[in-house]
Design an enzyme around this catalytic site. Structure first.
Site, mmCIF file in Angstrom:
data_model
loop_
_atom_site.group_PDB
_atom_site.id
_atom_site.type_symbol
_atom_site.label_atom_id
_atom_site.label_comp_id
_atom_site.label_asym_id
_atom_site.label_seq_id
_atom_site.Cartn_x
_atom_site.Cartn_y
_atom_site.Cartn_z
ATOM 1 N N LYS A 170 -36.846 -59.975 -104.147
ATOM 2 C CA LYS A 170 -36.675 -59.832 -102.696
ATOM 3 C C LYS A 170 -35.239 -60.158 -102.290
ATOM 4 C CE LYS A 170 -37.455 -59.176 -98.378
ATOM 5 N NZ LYS A 170 -38.398 -59.897 -97.531
ATOM 6 N N LYS A 238 -30.530 -65.754 -92.867
ATOM 7 C CA LYS A 238 -31.199 -66.721 -93.740
ATOM 8 C C LYS A 238 -31.355 -66.170 -95.153
ATOM 9 C CE LYS A 238 -35.471 -66.616 -94.094
ATOM 10 N NZ LYS A 238 -36.514 -66.034 -95.009
#
Length: 290
Positions: A170, A238
């Protein structure tokens, strides 16, 4: 199956709804009562606490914003491990640091649960349509046990390796997506500066080697200057922090990735954090005096 779903945000709520429509008994928990009520309206059950949600669940899904949230919800004093029954599948579909995913997996295994890290790509639209791409880390037997549920949520479900591998893939995904959005933003600004009509230009670019899912899904909104969040800049900021930290830990140099991380941080500092990540276009325009 009885499924506990913790985290009913912009992604989690439609995912939980898809599981309800597939015939599962979904008990959901979210800190905000409004999101719990929305799940109940969709046919699920609202829980008043994590403990209430996970009690008796065969599968526990978490979809939370960041590593500290997952750590708190799963490992905290009143968290998942304190209340879940042995043998339950624990599927974390958040996007968190690979190191955190491995820690959670170790603790969950010690508690008798079967942990998977299964982050997703595809944004809000993919969550609504059940067409997410899901990259799964964990034991193969547990992945196969979870596959029927994951295939309700995603069109692509791939076991990519042991615990933490899903989060590593990811991170790579988020690196590619951010870099591609930035290049699309630069290309659109370049075209505009030369007086080229952007719509036809994007059409021909999408049909050639420059074509990509990012161009297909994001260019129209960028051309219209519409940045309603499918995936917010705050969250991609983030995620790029995870990428940069994980690359440094592995001794990997990502020069372009580091630049994109800084551009994402700049967009956030300029007040664009609640906008879709395609609003990187605004940053290019500011730098170009346009």
């Amino acid at each position: 199956m009885r499924i506990a779903f913790i985290g009913l945000g912009i992604m989690g709520l439609p995912m939980a709804g898809n599981l309800v429509r597939a015939g599962h008994d979904v008990v959901g928990y979210n800190r905000g009562a409004a999101r719990r009520a929305s799940l109940a309206e969709a046919g699920g059950t609202a829980a008043g606490s994590i403990a209430e949600a996970v009690r008796g669940a065969e599968v526990i899904v978490t979809m939370l914003p960041d590593s500290p949230d997952v750590t708190s919800v799963v490992l905290g004093e009143d968290g998942v491990l304190a209340s879940a029954g042995g043998g339950a599948l624990l599927i974390d579909m958040s996007t968190i640091a690979p190191a955190t995913a491995r820690t959670v997996a170790e603790r969950a295994t010690e508690a008798g649960l079967r942990p998977l890290d299964a982050p997703v790509s595809g944004g809000e639209r993919g969550a609504i349509d059940g067409t997410l791409s899901i990259m799964v880390g964990g034991e193969r037997a547990d992945v196969e046990a979870a596959r029927p549920l994951l295939e309700v949520l995603g069109a692509t479900v791939v076991h990519v390796g042991p615990a933490g591998s899903g989060q590593t893939v990811k991170a790579a995904n988020q690196l590619i997506v951010a870099g591609t959005i930035e290049l699309v933003a630069e290309a659109l600004t370049f075209l505009d500066a030369h007086g080229v009509e952007s719509g036809p230009a994007v059409e021909v670019l999408a049909g050639g080697l420059a074509g990509s899912a990012v161009l297909d899904r994001k260019a129209a909104g960028m051309l219209a200057r519409e940045f309603a969040p499918g995936f917010r800049i705050d969250l991609h900021h983030k995620d790029l922090g995870i990428v940069v930290d994980s690359a440094r830990a592995a001794g990997v140099v990502i020069p372009l990735g580091a630049v994109v991380a800084q551009l994402m941080a700049a967009a956030r500092a300029q007040g664009d954090g609640d906008l879709d990540h395609s609003a990187l276009l605004l940053g290019v325009q500011r730098l170009s005096g346009r």
